[in-house]
Scaffold this motif. Structure first.
Motif, short mmCIF file in Angstrom:
data_model
loop_
_atom_site.label_atom_id
_atom_site.label_comp_id
_atom_site.label_asym_id
_atom_site.label_seq_id
_atom_site.Cartn_x
_atom_site.Cartn_y
_atom_site.Cartn_z
N LEU A 71 56.06 31.88 50.92
CA LEU A 71 55.57 33.18 50.91
C LEU A 71 54.85 33.49 49.57
O LEU A 71 53.58 33.88 49.30
N LEU A 72 55.56 33.38 48.40
CA LEU A 72 55.10 33.55 47.10
C LEU A 72 54.12 32.38 46.86
O LEU A 72 52.96 32.82 46.26
N THR A 73 54.08 31.38 47.55
CA THR A 73 53.02 30.13 47.14
C THR A 73 51.82 30.72 47.68
O THR A 73 50.69 30.52 47.45
N GLY A 74 51.91 31.33 49.14
CA GLY A 74 50.76 31.76 49.68
C GLY A 74 50.04 33.00 48.95
O GLY A 74 48.93 33.08 49.00
N LEU A 75 50.96 33.74 48.42
CA LEU A 75 50.53 35.01 47.85
C LEU A 75 49.67 34.58 46.56
O LEU A 75 48.65 35.27 46.18
N LEU A 76 50.52 33.63 45.84
CA LEU A 76 49.68 33.24 44.42
C LEU A 76 48.19 32.64 44.89
O LEU A 76 47.30 32.63 44.24
N GLY A 77 48.44 31.65 45.87
CA GLY A 77 47.02 31.20 46.50
C GLY A 77 46.00 32.15 46.75
O GLY A 77 44.89 31.93 46.46
N ILE A 78 46.37 33.13 47.48
CA ILE A 78 45.49 34.49 47.90
C ILE A 78 44.69 35.13 46.42
O ILE A 78 43.69 35.18 46.55
N VAL A 79 45.68 35.23 45.85
CA VAL A 79 45.36 35.96 44.64
C VAL A 79 44.28 35.05 43.76
O VAL A 79 43.30 35.55 43.29
N THR A 80 44.78 33.80 43.55
CA THR A 80 43.90 32.78 42.69
C THR A 80 42.68 32.70 43.43
O THR A 80 41.42 32.55 42.93
N ALA A 81 42.44 32.46 44.92
CA ALA A 81 41.41 32.58 45.60
C ALA A 81 40.38 33.88 45.54
O ALA A 81 39.26 33.69 45.35
N LEU A 82 41.23 34.97 45.47
CA LEU A 82 40.42 36.14 45.25
C LEU A 82 39.72 36.22 43.84
O LEU A 82 38.58 36.57 43.72
N LEU A 83 40.67 35.68 42.88
CA LEU A 83 39.79 35.73 41.64
C LEU A 83 38.49 34.77 41.36
O LEU A 83 37.81 35.09 40.70
N SER A 84 38.70 33.51 42.21
CA SER A 84 37.88 32.81 42.05
C SER A 84 36.53 33.45 42.87
O SER A 84 35.41 33.26 42.33
N TYR A 85 36.85 34.10 43.88
CA TYR A 85 35.52 34.81 44.50
C TYR A 85 35.01 35.73 43.71
O TYR A 85 33.71 35.87 43.55
N LEU A 86 35.72 36.51 43.00
CA LEU A 86 35.12 37.49 42.17
C LEU A 86 34.44 36.91 40.86
O LEU A 86 33.55 37.41 40.36
N PHE A 87 34.57 35.64 40.57
CA PHE A 87 34.11 34.78 39.53
C PHE A 87 32.69 34.55 40.00
O PHE A 87 31.73 34.66 38.85
N GLY A 88 32.45 34.38 41.19
CA GLY A 88 31.08 34.00 41.80
C GLY A 88 30.29 35.23 42.03
O GLY A 88 29.02 35.06 42.40
N LYS A 89 30.90 36.28 42.17
CA LYS A 89 30.23 37.75 42.64
C LYS A 89 29.53 38.00 41.35
O LYS A 89 29.82 38.13 40.26
N GLU A 90 28.17 38.23 41.92
CA GLU A 90 26.89 38.77 40.88
C GLU A 90 27.34 40.18 40.22
O GLU A 90 26.93 40.35 39.18
N SER A 91 27.80 41.15 40.99
CA SER A 91 28.30 42.42 40.80
C SER A 91 29.24 42.58 39.49
O SER A 91 29.26 43.60 38.68
N LEU A 92 30.08 41.46 39.30
CA LEU A 92 31.13 41.63 38.40
C LEU A 92 30.73 40.36 37.40
O LEU A 92 31.66 40.03 36.96
N ARG A 93 29.53 40.42 37.14
CA ARG A 93 29.10 39.68 35.85
C ARG A 93 29.91 39.48 34.74
O ARG A 93 30.06 38.62 34.01
#
Length: 186
Positions: A71-93
């Motif tokens: 469960l915790l591995t999945g949670l960390l994976g989701i959070v890391t994926a979310l941060l990676s998504y935010l990294f590519g988001k233009e509105s959060l430059r």
């Protein structure tokens, strides 16, 4: 109850918090020297991910259940994926320079929490093994010796009286050598 709370604070909470604060401080200082345009609130942003990593790592390290680790591995994976998504988001430059530091802090704090929790679990397992060995020795050695001593007393009384005598054992606990680590673990 109070002893287990103090033990948890000193063996689990305090080491994780000190580690997270140190790693957070290093991250904040690194950002101050490497990122030209800092966003207001970046230190709190980093602390949140540091605490998330430290606490989830600690839970996974202390737990004996494989479901918690998954469960915790999945949670960390989701959070890391979310941060990676935010990294590519233009509105959060403006946050783009801070997100890699948050991911690094999350992973390093998670590793630190895993190490702290794992060492605590190893101490607890060692204490449990010592206690189980003690119980086995008590059952196989001390109880047999007590049984033999009582049988000898009964035989002696029988020889004196030439009639069976029933001995009721006293109702007090037998003093024995309990390993010290048994009393120090929760």
């Amino acid at each position: 109850m109070l002893q287990s709370i103090v033990l948890s604070l000193t063996h689990l909470f305090l080491p994780v918090m000190v580690t997270v604060v140190i790693l957070w401080g290093v991250s904040v200082l690194t950002i101050r020297f490497t990122v030209a345009s800092r966003v207001k609130g970046y230190a709190v942003f980093l602390m949140a991910f540091g605490l998330l990593g430290g606490v989830t790592g600690l839970i996974a390290g202390v737990s004996r259940e494989s479901i918690v680790q998954g469960l915790l591995t999945g949670l960390l994976g989701i959070v890391t994926a979310l941060l990676s998504y935010l990294f590519g988001k233009e509105s959060l430059r403006e946050w783009r320079n801070h997100i890699p530091y948050a991911i690094i802090l999350l992973i390093v704090c998670c590793l630190a929490g895993l190490s702290i929790g794992g060492s605590y679990r190893n101490e607890r397992d060692k204490s449990d093994r010592e206690y189980n060995e003690y119980l086995l020795e008590y059952e196989k050695v001390y109880l047999e010796v007590l049984k033999e001593e009582r049988l000898i007393k009964l035989r002696a009384q029988y020889k004196e009286n030439q009639e069976p005598v029933t001995v009721i054992p006293p109702n007090k606990s037998i003093e024995r050598d309990v390993p010290k680590s048994v009393h120090s673990s929760p």
